[in-house]
Design a protein around this motif. Structure first.
Motif, PDB file in Angstrom:
ATOM      1  N   ILE A  96      34.468  36.452  30.152  1.00  0.00           N
ATOM      2  CA  ILE A  96      35.773  36.913  29.678  1.00  0.00           C
ATOM      3  C   ILE A  96      36.880  35.699  30.768  1.00  0.00           C
ATOM      4  N   GLU A  97      37.182  34.557  30.478  1.00  0.00           N
ATOM      5  CA  GLU A  97      37.392  33.931  31.748  1.00  0.00           C
ATOM      6  C   GLU A  97      39.083  34.226  31.557  1.00  0.00           C
ATOM      7  N   ALA A  98      39.687  35.235  32.422  1.00  0.00           N
ATOM      8  CA  ALA A  98      40.001  35.925  33.024  1.00  0.00           C
ATOM      9  C   ALA A  98      40.571  35.163  34.391  1.00  0.00           C
ATOM     10  N   TYR A  99      41.389  35.205  35.140  1.00  0.00           N
ATOM     11  CA  TYR A  99      42.379  33.975  35.751  1.00  0.00           C
ATOM     12  C   TYR A  99      44.311  34.724  36.460  1.00  0.00           C
ATOM     13  N   VAL A 100      44.539  34.689  37.140  1.00  0.00           N
ATOM     14  CA  VAL A 100      46.428  34.619  37.694  1.00  0.00           C
ATOM     15  C   VAL A 100      47.650  33.610  36.806  1.00  0.00           C
ATOM     16  N   ASP A 101      47.845  34.238  36.552  1.00  0.00           N
ATOM     17  CA  ASP A 101      48.877  33.493  35.512  1.00  0.00           C
ATOM     18  C   ASP A 101      50.020  34.261  36.055  1.00  0.00           C
ATOM     19  N   GLY A 102      50.807  33.609  37.192  1.00  0.00           N
ATOM     20  CA  GLY A 102      52.153  34.293  38.049  1.00  0.00           C
ATOM     21  C   GLY A 102      52.401  35.570  37.596  1.00  0.00           C
ATOM     22  N   ASP A 103      53.208  36.524  37.987  1.00  0.00           N
ATOM     23  CA  ASP A 103      52.639  37.883  37.891  1.00  0.00           C
ATOM     24  C   ASP A 103      51.568  38.827  37.091  1.00  0.00           C
ATOM     25  N   TRP A 104      51.171  37.703  36.115  1.00  0.00           N
ATOM     26  CA  TRP A 104      49.888  38.410  35.031  1.00  0.00           C
ATOM     27  C   TRP A 104      48.825  38.060  35.606  1.00  0.00           C
ATOM     28  N   VAL A 105      47.551  38.628  35.236  1.00  0.00           N
ATOM     29  CA  VAL A 105      45.892  38.241  34.946  1.00  0.00           C
ATOM     30  C   VAL A 105      46.163  38.468  33.397  1.00  0.00           C
ATOM     31  N   THR A 106      45.447  37.061  33.150  1.00  0.00           N
ATOM     32  CA  THR A 106      45.345  37.216  31.856  1.00  0.00           C
ATOM     33  C   THR A 106      44.212  36.565  31.390  1.00  0.00           C
ATOM     34  N   ALA A 107      44.156  35.951  30.195  1.00  0.00           N
ATOM     35  CA  ALA A 107      42.748  34.987  30.198  1.00  0.00           C
ATOM     36  C   ALA A 107      42.671  34.357  28.906  1.00  0.00           C
ATOM     37  N   ASN A 108      41.633  33.200  29.067  1.00  0.00           N
ATOM     38  CA  ASN A 108      42.058  31.854  28.382  1.00  0.00           C
ATOM     39  C   ASN A 108      41.425  32.420  27.037  1.00  0.00           C
ATOM     40  N   GLY A 109      42.735  32.223  25.979  1.00  0.00           N
ATOM     41  CA  GLY A 109      41.798  32.164  24.943  1.00  0.00           C
ATOM     42  C   GLY A 109      41.750  32.987  24.143  1.00  0.00           C
ATOM     43  N   THR A 110      41.133  34.184  25.105  1.00  0.00           N
ATOM     44  CA  THR A 110      40.803  35.670  24.022  1.00  0.00           C
ATOM     45  C   THR A 110      41.116  36.731  25.059  1.00  0.00           C
ATOM     46  N   THR A 111      40.749  38.121  24.417  1.00  0.00           N
ATOM     47  CA  THR A 111      41.613  39.368  25.396  1.00  0.00           C
ATOM     48  C   THR A 111      40.649  39.640  26.712  1.00  0.00           C
ATOM     49  N   LEU A 112      41.411  40.093  27.293  1.00  0.00           N
ATOM     50  CA  LEU A 112      41.010  40.025  28.696  1.00  0.00           C
ATOM     51  C   LEU A 112      39.784  41.694  29.123  1.00  0.00           C
ATOM     52  N   GLY A 113      40.792  42.541  28.295  1.00  0.00           N
ATOM     53  CA  GLY A 113      39.965  43.944  28.692  1.00  0.00           C
ATOM     54  C   GLY A 113      40.614  44.233  29.523  1.00  0.00           C
ATOM     55  N   ALA A 114      41.409  44.366  29.878  1.00  0.00           N
ATOM     56  CA  ALA A 114      42.550  45.561  31.415  1.00  0.00           C
ATOM     57  C   ALA A 114      42.610  46.421  30.121  1.00  0.00           C
ATOM     58  N   ASP A 115      42.098  46.165  28.669  1.00  0.00           N
ATOM     59  CA  ASP A 115      42.080  48.120  27.801  1.00  0.00           C
ATOM     60  C   ASP A 115      40.486  47.843  27.662  1.00  0.00           C
ATOM     61  N   ASN A 116      40.058  48.732  28.331  1.00  0.00           N
ATOM     62  CA  ASN A 116      40.064  49.933  28.928  1.00  0.00           C
ATOM     63  C   ASN A 116      39.423  49.381  31.050  1.00  0.00           C
ATOM     64  N   GLY A 117      39.696  48.184  31.054  1.00  0.00           N
ATOM     65  CA  GLY A 117      38.048  47.649  32.164  1.00  0.00           C
ATOM     66  C   GLY A 117      39.414  48.129  33.410  1.00  0.00           C
ATOM     67  N   ILE A 118      40.816  47.953  33.519  1.00  0.00           N
ATOM     68  CA  ILE A 118      41.169  48.048  34.933  1.00  0.00           C
ATOM     69  C   ILE A 118      40.801  49.287  35.228  1.00  0.00           C
ATOM     70  N   GLY A 119      41.361  50.480  34.163  1.00  0.00           N
ATOM     71  CA  GLY A 119      40.519  51.854  34.957  1.00  0.00           C
ATOM     72  C   GLY A 119      39.265  52.163  34.696  1.00  0.00           C
ATOM     73  N   MET A 120      38.496  51.292  33.975  1.00  0.00           N
ATOM     74  CA  MET A 120      37.113  51.856  34.828  1.00  0.00           C
ATOM     75  C   MET A 120      36.507  50.879  35.711  1.00  0.00           C
ATOM     76  N   SER A 121      37.184  49.966  36.301  1.00  0.00           N
ATOM     77  CA  SER A 121      37.232  49.257  37.248  1.00  0.00           C
ATOM     78  C   SER A 121      37.828  50.283  38.899  1.00  0.00           C
ATOM     79  N   SER A 122      39.139  51.033  38.809  1.00  0.00           N
ATOM     80  CA  SER A 122      39.108  51.789  39.459  1.00  0.00           C
ATOM     81  C   SER A 122      37.987  53.426  39.611  1.00  0.00           C
ATOM     82  N   ALA A 123      37.863  53.565  38.769  1.00  0.00           N
ATOM     83  CA  ALA A 123      36.690  55.251  38.443  1.00  0.00           C
ATOM     84  C   ALA A 123      35.340  54.429  39.304  1.00  0.00           C
ATOM     85  N   LEU A 124      34.696  52.964  39.557  1.00  0.00           N
ATOM     86  CA  LEU A 124      34.149  52.472  40.061  1.00  0.00           C
ATOM     87  C   LEU A 124      34.470  52.324  41.254  1.00  0.00           C
TER      88      LEU A 124
END
Length: 486
Positions: A96-124
């Motif tokens: 996933i080509e994730a990048y910072v866009d102002g106040d947000w993190v998003t992806a280049n033309g695809t879903t980002l996977g923040a659902d549920n990647g942020i939660g998984m990242s917090s657990a790890l």
């Protein structure tokens, strides 16, 4: 450009950057699972994979907190694979080509996977840290949540020791979730009869695109266009006058994502082509007016193609078009108990054509079993009238709110203490795995929290950076405040 791993909190974002680099769409989580297992073993953390592929990782309490109740931090391993039509991306192979866009993190033309990647990242990140205070911990990472909740269905009693579960799959900072909708898949099947295409006809493909789509549990009330339903509307209104004969209908890709794109292939007499273009111009104007606020980028595109060898028989086409046009979609009822929350909905998610059938895959959601049953009955009656078939599968229960929940009260008080304001105690229309966990663990006390994520299940998905830090601070404070075992 700001690197993800430089954002606050760094341990969480470093993990998220790693997760983005390892493909993990639903049903293809193996590479990410293996990476996490190898990492846990190197850290000396006990890790196990259960019968269906869920991961359970344990970490001892920090010194002096051994008497606290056992807490499970829970997330799911998979992400929704959605991309823009012009994006060349293989979710099974490409990062996933994730990048910072102002106040947000998003992806280049695809879903980002923040659902549920942020939660998984917090657990790890909690597992990796040596400076976070907590009692005995378990981390549960489930498989295939987005495509059928296979991991949650397969979780067995006795696998977890936790008395408290913190689900990390919520998508609005400042809200604490204590209940969610249940759901069931409905697959409608229309038997296919083919006939030879008229050799004098012209053939075209009509595409609809540019819709926002989104999560059928989070965005279903926003009035966004459903690509499948919009094309059905056009066909029902104009097929007869255009003498249009369908060859295929393809739309959507996931039953829990509002379809953003769809296309039909059809033939019609050459003398009807100009009328077709007129009707499409009129329909385009109607859509642009109706969806000006919800979906301002909707687009219709017509292209001539080679003449196919066969088309649907008239009765097959008429049955399918009428059935799809009549099929309910969107909000069926708002909740009387929770203001502003959808009680019952249906998403006409995926349509596919093959040699024997044309299928319509829907997802019904409801906070109450009777609401789900009512929509099941409506679909069944509609399909019976059409002479088609419907099969219901994958039913999962809702998570019934518990106003006496101790962990909900603890999170509520902790949030107030940190931010000096009251959080909103919510029930969400989207499906969380907590309802399924209640079957093997009926006495487990559960709550769900998370950062602000917009447009999950679509390529506009983004997560608000500031709220990731707020979610992290809340999670750590709650872990430190978990009470001793009674």
């Amino acid at each position: 450009m700001t690197a993800l791993n430089q954002l606050y909190p760094q341990p969480l974002w470093q993990w998220f950057e790693t997760i983005c680099s390892i493909p993990h769409p639903s049903k293809h989580e193996q590479a990410l699972s293996l990476y996490i297992q190898n990492w846990a073993k190197k850290q000396g953390l006990p890790v196990a994979e259960d019968e269906v592929g869920n991961l359970i990782i344990r970490k001892p309490a920090t010194a002096g907190m051994e008497d606290r109740q056992v807490v499970c931090i829970q997330a799911h391993l998979d992400m929704v694979p959605q991309k823009n039509a012009d994006k060349d991306h293989d979710f099974v192979k490409d990062p996933i080509e994730a990048y910072v866009d102002g106040d947000w993190v998003t992806a280049n033309g695809t879903t980002l996977g923040a659902d549920n990647g942020i939660g998984m990242s917090s657990a790890l990140a909690v597992l990796a840290a040596n400076d976070i205070k907590h009692g005995p911990l378990e981390v549960l990472l489930t498989i295939d949540e987005e495509a059928g909740m296979t991991g949650a269905f397969g979780l067995q009693a006795g696998v977890l020791d936790a008395e408290i579960l913190i689900n990390t799959d919520s998508e609005q900072e400042g809200e604490i979730y204590m209940g969610c909708a249940g759901g069931v898949d409905a697959e409608i099947s229309v038997p296919m009869v083919w006939e030879a295409a008229e050799t004098s006809h012209k053939a075209y493909q009509l595409d609809i695109s540019g819709l926002k789509g989104g999560h059928s549990g989070v965005n279903i009330h926003m009035g966004r266009g459903n690509a499948n339903k919009l094309l059905a509307r056009f066909l029902f209104s104009h097929s007869d006058e255009l003498a249009l004969e369908l060859t295929s209908f393809t739309g959507g890709s996931l039953r829990n994502a509002i379809p953003r794109e769809a296309n039909i292939v059809f033939t019609l007499p050459a003398e009807k082509v100009e009328l077709l273009k007129q009707r499409l111009d009129q329909f385009d104007a109607i859509l642009c007016a109706e969806l000006a606020a919800a979906d301002p980028s909707v687009k219709l595109e017509l292209n001539e193609i080679a003449l196919p060898k066969q088309v649907m028989a008239e009765d097959t086409q008429d049955t399918f078009v009428a059935l799809l046009n009549a099929c309910p979609n969107g909000v069926s009822r708002m909740s009387d108990d929770v203001e502003g929350v959808v009680e019952t909905s249906l998403n006409v998610g995926v349509i596919n054509t093959d040699s024997e059938h044309i299928s319509i895959l829907c997802l019904i959601r409801s906070l109450i079993d009777s609401g789900r049953s009512e929509v099941e009955g409506t679909l069944t009656a509609l399909v019976q009238l059409a002479g088609a078939d419907v099969e219901f599968s994958g039913a999962y229960p809702g998570w019934k709110p518990d106003n006496s929940s101790s962990v909900m009260a603890l999170v509520n008080q902790t949030y107030h203490d940190i931010y000096k304001k009251e959080p909103d105690i919510m029930v969400i229309h989207a499906g969380l795995e907590c309802g399924l966990f209640k079957k093997p663990y009926p006495d487990m006390d559960m709550v769900s929290i998370g950062p602000t994520i917009r447009y999950p299940h679509g390529p506009d998905e983004k997560v608000l950076i500031e709220t990731v830090g707020q979610y992290w601070e809340l999670l750590l404070a709650v872990l430190e405040r978990i009470p001793a075992k009674s």
